[in-house]
Design a protein around this motif. Structure first.
Motif, short mmCIF file in Angstrom:
data_model
loop_
_atom_site.label_atom_id
_atom_site.label_comp_id
_atom_site.label_asym_id
_atom_site.label_seq_id
_atom_site.Cartn_x
_atom_site.Cartn_y
_atom_site.Cartn_z
N VAL A 294 8.60 -10.45 -12.22
CA VAL A 294 8.00 -9.77 -11.07
C VAL A 294 6.73 -9.05 -11.50
O VAL A 294 6.71 -8.38 -12.53
CB VAL A 294 8.96 -8.75 -10.45
CG1 VAL A 294 8.33 -8.11 -9.21
CG2 VAL A 294 10.29 -9.37 -10.09
N THR A 295 5.69 -9.18 -10.68
CA THR A 295 4.50 -8.34 -10.82
C THR A 295 4.37 -7.52 -9.56
O THR A 295 4.16 -8.05 -8.47
CB THR A 295 3.23 -9.19 -11.00
OG1 THR A 295 3.39 -10.05 -12.14
CG2 THR A 295 2.01 -8.31 -11.21
N LEU A 296 4.56 -6.22 -9.68
CA LEU A 296 4.49 -5.30 -8.54
C LEU A 296 3.23 -4.45 -8.66
O LEU A 296 2.97 -3.86 -9.72
CB LEU A 296 5.72 -4.39 -8.52
CG LEU A 296 5.71 -3.24 -7.50
CD1 LEU A 296 5.75 -3.78 -6.08
CD2 LEU A 296 6.87 -2.28 -7.76
N ALA A 297 2.46 -4.39 -7.58
CA ALA A 297 1.26 -3.55 -7.56
C ALA A 297 1.24 -2.75 -6.27
O ALA A 297 1.29 -3.33 -5.18
CB ALA A 297 0.00 -4.41 -7.67
N ILE A 298 1.17 -1.44 -6.40
CA ILE A 298 1.06 -0.54 -5.25
C ILE A 298 -0.33 0.06 -5.26
O ILE A 298 -0.72 0.73 -6.22
CB ILE A 298 2.11 0.59 -5.29
CG1 ILE A 298 3.51 0.02 -5.48
CG2 ILE A 298 2.01 1.44 -4.04
CD1 ILE A 298 3.95 -0.93 -4.38
N THR A 299 -1.09 -0.19 -4.22
CA THR A 299 -2.46 0.31 -4.13
C THR A 299 -2.46 1.62 -3.33
O THR A 299 -1.96 1.66 -2.20
CB THR A 299 -3.38 -0.72 -3.45
OG1 THR A 299 -3.40 -1.91 -4.24
CG2 THR A 299 -4.80 -0.19 -3.32
N GLY B 161 0.83 -1.20 0.00
CA GLY B 161 0.00 0.00 0.00
C GLY B 161 0.86 1.24 0.00
O GLY B 161 2.01 1.21 0.46
N SER B 162 0.33 2.33 -0.48
CA SER B 162 1.10 3.57 -0.51
C SER B 162 1.22 4.21 0.87
O SER B 162 2.04 5.11 1.06
CB SER B 162 0.48 4.56 -1.50
OG SER B 162 -0.76 5.05 -1.02
N HIS B 163 0.41 3.76 1.83
CA HIS B 163 0.44 4.33 3.18
C HIS B 163 1.15 3.38 4.14
O HIS B 163 0.61 3.01 5.17
CB HIS B 163 -0.98 4.62 3.68
CG HIS B 163 -1.58 5.85 3.09
ND1 HIS B 163 -2.74 6.42 3.56
CD2 HIS B 163 -1.17 6.65 2.06
CE1 HIS B 163 -3.03 7.49 2.85
NE2 HIS B 163 -2.09 7.64 1.93
N GLU B 164 2.39 3.03 3.82
CA GLU B 164 3.14 2.18 4.76
C GLU B 164 4.63 2.49 4.68
O GLU B 164 5.16 2.77 3.60
CB GLU B 164 2.87 0.70 4.51
CG GLU B 164 3.19 0.16 3.14
CD GLU B 164 3.02 -1.36 3.12
OE1 GLU B 164 3.63 -2.04 3.96
OE2 GLU B 164 2.28 -1.86 2.27
N VAL B 165 5.27 2.42 5.85
CA VAL B 165 6.70 2.71 5.90
C VAL B 165 7.52 1.65 5.18
O VAL B 165 8.66 1.91 4.81
CB VAL B 165 7.19 2.86 7.36
CG1 VAL B 165 6.55 4.07 8.03
CG2 VAL B 165 6.95 1.59 8.18
N LEU B 166 6.95 0.47 4.95
CA LEU B 166 7.65 -0.59 4.22
C LEU B 166 7.44 -0.52 2.72
O LEU B 166 7.80 -1.45 2.00
CB LEU B 166 7.23 -1.97 4.74
CG LEU B 166 7.65 -2.31 6.17
CD1 LEU B 166 7.22 -3.74 6.52
CD2 LEU B 166 9.15 -2.16 6.36
N LEU B 167 6.89 0.58 2.23
CA LEU B 167 6.65 0.69 0.79
C LEU B 167 7.93 0.48 -0.01
O LEU B 167 7.95 -0.25 -1.01
CB LEU B 167 6.06 2.06 0.48
CG LEU B 167 5.87 2.40 -1.00
CD1 LEU B 167 4.94 1.41 -1.69
CD2 LEU B 167 5.33 3.83 -1.15
N ASP B 168 9.02 1.10 0.41
CA ASP B 168 10.27 0.96 -0.34
C ASP B 168 10.85 -0.45 -0.27
O ASP B 168 11.60 -0.85 -1.17
CB ASP B 168 11.31 1.96 0.17
CG ASP B 168 11.09 3.36 -0.38
OD1 ASP B 168 10.15 3.54 -1.17
OD2 ASP B 168 11.85 4.28 -0.02
N ASP B 169 10.51 -1.20 0.78
CA ASP B 169 10.95 -2.60 0.81
C ASP B 169 10.36 -3.35 -0.38
O ASP B 169 11.04 -4.13 -1.06
CB ASP B 169 10.50 -3.28 2.11
CG ASP B 169 11.34 -2.87 3.30
OD1 ASP B 169 11.68 -1.67 3.41
OD2 ASP B 169 11.65 -3.74 4.13
#
Length: 309
Positions: free
Chosen positions: A258-263, A235-243
């Motif tokens: 890889v399939t990456l999805a950021i909600t 999710g875009s609202h998390e400190v682990l986003l960059d992980d």
């Protein structure tokens, strides 16, 4: 997407923080109480089992005849959590791919620091293979630390020369215990659940003096070549986003599919809130379709290799 749903979830999560100054036992009790308060769906059955000498919680769904197997790894910064307490989220994946969900009760720090969790994950995977399950019928899944552990398992299995599963599904993977991601700073206020101070307090419980940048502790620093397809969601609202984003980038650079999805607008492991958040259900649906496709492809390639042999 529902703005109202996201706002309601954010408010709920901000009422139940896990302070950095609490001890491990208190944190475990808080998490157990929080997760146990949510009743399991009536069509679930959870029984104790074991794989390779490692305890597991086997989750089956009434009316779903499992054709595949999924090894599931719960979250909890390698210090908290229990296999059975992740039964609902694990079952949501299992029911979408007609798989028995096997949640692994890997050992936790500080009582059992690194590499105990990785050793248990590998032993469970080897046990599944030894039981006769085809690698093409196996997927891995994990949330948070469980996502990082799933990648560490893939690396260990590769290095041991074991056949690899069809794919891995990683929800908000905790993949950098050095906490060097820029989102540790930029998403601190947006994240209603996680914060860098709480993460930092628990790292020594798992690393026990080992370098946090070791590849099997922080997979973003590992050689990821040769791994099966990865499905990464955050999710875009998390400190682990960059992980999540850096893990995807490193995997892609190593020629891993890889399939990456950021909600946008959702928190850490937002899929766990599928009952009240449409984005959670949609993400699980997408992952289910991708996992099913990867298993079909793995089975096809396996048949071709057998014929060619």
């Amino acid at each position: 997407m529902s703005t109202e749903q996201r706002a309601t979830l954010d408010a709920i999560l901000r009422q139940a923080p896990f302070p950095a100054d609490l001890g491990v036992d208190e944190l475990r009790e808080q998490l157990r109480a929080l997760l146990s308060a949510q009743p399991l769906p009536a069509d679930l059955t959870v029984i104790a089992g074991e794989l390779g000498g490692v305890p597991t919680a086997e989750v089956t769904v009434e009316g779903v005849e499992p054709r595949h197997a999924m090894l599931y790894f719960h979250g909890g910064v390698y210090v908290l959590g229990e296999a059975a307490l992740s039964a609902d989220l694990a079952s949501q994946i299992g029911r979408r791919i007609e798989a028995k969900a096997i949640s692994v009760e890997y050992r936790l720090g500080p009582e059992h620091p690194y590499p105990a969790a990785v050793d248990d994950a590998l032993a469970a995977y080897q046990g599944l293979l030894q039981n006769g399950t085809s690698p093409a019928d196996i997927v891995l899944a994990g949330e948070s630390a469980g996502g990082g552990l799933a990648v560490a398992l893939l690396i260990r299995a590769r290095d041991h020369g074991l056949p690899l599963p069809a794919a891995a599904y990683l929800m908000s993977p905790y993949a950098d215990l050095t906490l060097s991601g820029e989102s540790m700073r930029t998403k601190r206020e947006a994240d209603p659940l996680m914060n860098p101070d709480a993460l930092l307090a628990r790292i020594p419980d798992y690393t026990a003096g080992q370098a946090a940048a070791l590849g099997l502790i922080s997979p973003i620093f590992a050689d990821l070549s040769g791994l099966p397809p990865l499905i990464i969601q955050a999710g875009s609202h998390e400190v682990l986003l960059d992980d999540a984003t850096r893990l995807a980038r490193e995997a892609a650079a190593a020629d891993v599919e890889v399939t990456l999805a950021i909600t946008p607008g959702v928190p850490h492991v937002f899929q766990a809130y599928h009952a009240i958040l449409d984005e959670g259900t949609e993400a699980l649906d997408r992952a289910g379709r991708l996992l099913a496709g990867h298993m079909s492809e793995a089975a096809r390639v396996g048949v071709e290799r057998t014929i060619g042999a």
